[in-house]
Design an enzyme around this catalytic site. Structure first.
Site, short mmCIF file in Angstrom:
data_model
loop_
_atom_site.label_atom_id
_atom_site.label_comp_id
_atom_site.label_asym_id
_atom_site.label_seq_id
_atom_site.Cartn_x
_atom_site.Cartn_y
_atom_site.Cartn_z
N ARG A 136 54.46 61.43 55.30
CA ARG A 136 53.04 61.18 55.08
C ARG A 136 52.57 62.12 53.97
NH1 ARG A 136 51.99 65.96 55.40
NH2 ARG A 136 49.82 65.38 55.28
N ASP A 161 44.01 61.26 48.60
CA ASP A 161 44.83 60.04 48.69
C ASP A 161 44.48 59.05 47.60
OD1 ASP A 161 44.81 61.27 51.51
OD2 ASP A 161 46.52 59.90 51.44
N LYS A 218 41.78 62.85 53.89
CA LYS A 218 41.84 62.83 55.36
C LYS A 218 40.46 62.88 56.00
CE LYS A 218 44.67 62.37 57.50
NZ LYS A 218 44.98 61.03 58.04
O1 MRU Z 1 47.48 60.59 57.05
P1 MRU Z 1 48.18 61.54 56.12
O2 MRU Z 1 48.79 62.71 56.80
O3 MRU Z 1 49.14 60.80 55.21
O4 MRU Z 1 47.01 62.08 55.22
C1 MRU Z 1 47.33 62.99 54.20
C2 MRU Z 1 46.15 63.52 53.49
O5 MRU Z 1 45.03 63.10 53.69
C3 MRU Z 1 46.43 64.54 52.44
O6 MRU Z 1 45.39 65.47 52.38
C4 MRU Z 1 46.53 63.82 51.09
O7 MRU Z 1 47.48 62.80 51.17
C5 MRU Z 1 46.89 64.73 50.01
S1 MRU Z 1 48.56 65.21 50.16
C6 MRU Z 1 49.04 66.11 48.84
#
Ligand code: MRU
Length: 356
Positions: free
Chosen positions: A52, A245, A256
């Protein structure tokens, strides 16, 4: 690149013609890799959060396409380019919000289109490896750029996990924190635990502890109180530092769930808000954050905690995995191409047209 403690954290490994993913669902209690030989399993692993974090998902998809190409070419060398489209769309359906996934798929699709070689999987592997290496190099650059913005020793607050585990290595937000800690500018890291997957408690804390970077966990509800009360202590929270993201052309930032609340708190308390993300996270095809698809995951992740039911039977739950922070609440977007202060459309356009 010098050897850093975090270089030993490898979420994605390509070895002996196979893809290995560090199973992030069971960290830090167990450290186990899963081997992948088919693209369907790779797509499922992304959906299930074995891997993830936006950049890590993109890199994984690139390696997944290598695996798909090997199989499709072996089956029908004359029509593999048509057949592999099914695999590309399967990967594209694995998670909707992180644009790095679609960026990596488009990069590989373009390479496939122009490809006329006897070993397409080998040629695609070279590209996937480059994507992986470039991501680490970008993170190291961003670490320096972001640390330069921190002017005095302080505490910082981060959310979710934007570290080595979420990327090819080194990390985005945690890359900045690593760099600033080495320069004695970050004295303490507050990490939100990040319900429901606990990426902060399990992953960010694990990364920080391995490098002796002081880390203190917070339940999300404690963030406002800590931001306010820390101001009169020796370790005031001066920056909130997060990854992303997807960033829209106007500078709106998806990250997130819970990030938006932090940005509002930061503004209220005069704390600065930094987003650290490679340009592969920037989606210039959408004008604002309203157009970013927000993944809604199963209610079971909220109704239970680590598999144990916690909610009253019969209660409903919502589980949006991301939210959008408006650009007006962002002080700096840090990328490998440079820093955008107070982002907006014109500044984002200038960044993205900036040739390295
Ligand atoms: O649901 P996830 O764990 O994939 O979410 C990840 C995040 O929101 C991170 O903060 C984001 O991907 C940046 S990672 C460098």
């Amino acid at each position: 690149m010098s050897l850093r403690a975090c270089d030993s954290i490898k979420p994605i490994i390509w070895k002996d013609e196979q893809l290995y993913l560090l199973d992030q669902r069971i960290l830090p209690q167990e450290q186990a890799y899963i081997a992948f030989n088919n693209v369907q399993a790779v797509a499922q692993a992304i959906t299930d959060m074995v891997v993830r974090g936006a950049p890590a998902i993109g890199i994984t998809a690139a390696y997944g396409i290598v695996i798909a190409a090997r199989k499709r070419f072996d089956e029908r060398a004359d029509s593999w380019k048509t057949a592999i489209e099914e695999d590309l769309s399967l990967l594209a359906q694995s998670r909707p919000t992180a644009v790095n996934l679609f960026w990596a798929i488009e990069l590989m699709r373009a390479a496939i289109k122009d490809m006329d070689v006897s070993d397409p999987a080998g040629a695609l592997l070279t590209i996937a490896r480059q994507v992986h290496e470039d991501d680490i190099a970008a993170n190291v650059k961003m670490g320096q750029f972001g640390a330069d913005l921190i002017k005095e020793p302080c505490a910082v607050l981060t959310h979710c996990n934007a570290g080595a585990l979420a990327t090819g290595g080194y990390g985005t937000a945690l890359g900045v924190i690593r760099h600033a800690f080495a320069e004695h500018k970050v004295k303490l890291v507050y990490a939100d635990e990040t319900r429901p997957w606990l990426q902060g408690a399990r992953l960010t804390a694990w990364e920080m502890v391995q490098e002796d970077i002081p880390v203190s966990l917070l339940v999300e509800g404690a963030a406002a109180h800590m931001i306010k009360t820390s101001q009169t202590t020796d370790n005031p929270i001066r920056w909130i530092i997060v990854g992303s993201d997807r960033i829209a052309a106007n500078g709106d930032v998806a990250n997130k769930i819970g990030t938006y609340a932090l940005a509002v708190m930061a503004k209220y308390h005069g704390v600065q808000f930094m987003v650290v993300a490679p340009t592969s996270t920037i989606d210039m095809n959408i004008s604002s954050g309203d157009q970013i698809p927000i993944e809604e995951r199963s209610d079971s992740e909220v109704l239970a905690c680590s598999g144990q039911p916690v909610a009253a039977p019969g209660a409903l739950a919502r589980n949006p995995a991301f939210d959008v922070t408006p650009a007006v609440l962002v002080d700096a977007i840090v990328t490998e191409k440079g820093v955008v202060l107070k982002p907006g459309l014109e500044k984002m356009k200038a960044l993205m047209t900036n040739v390295d």
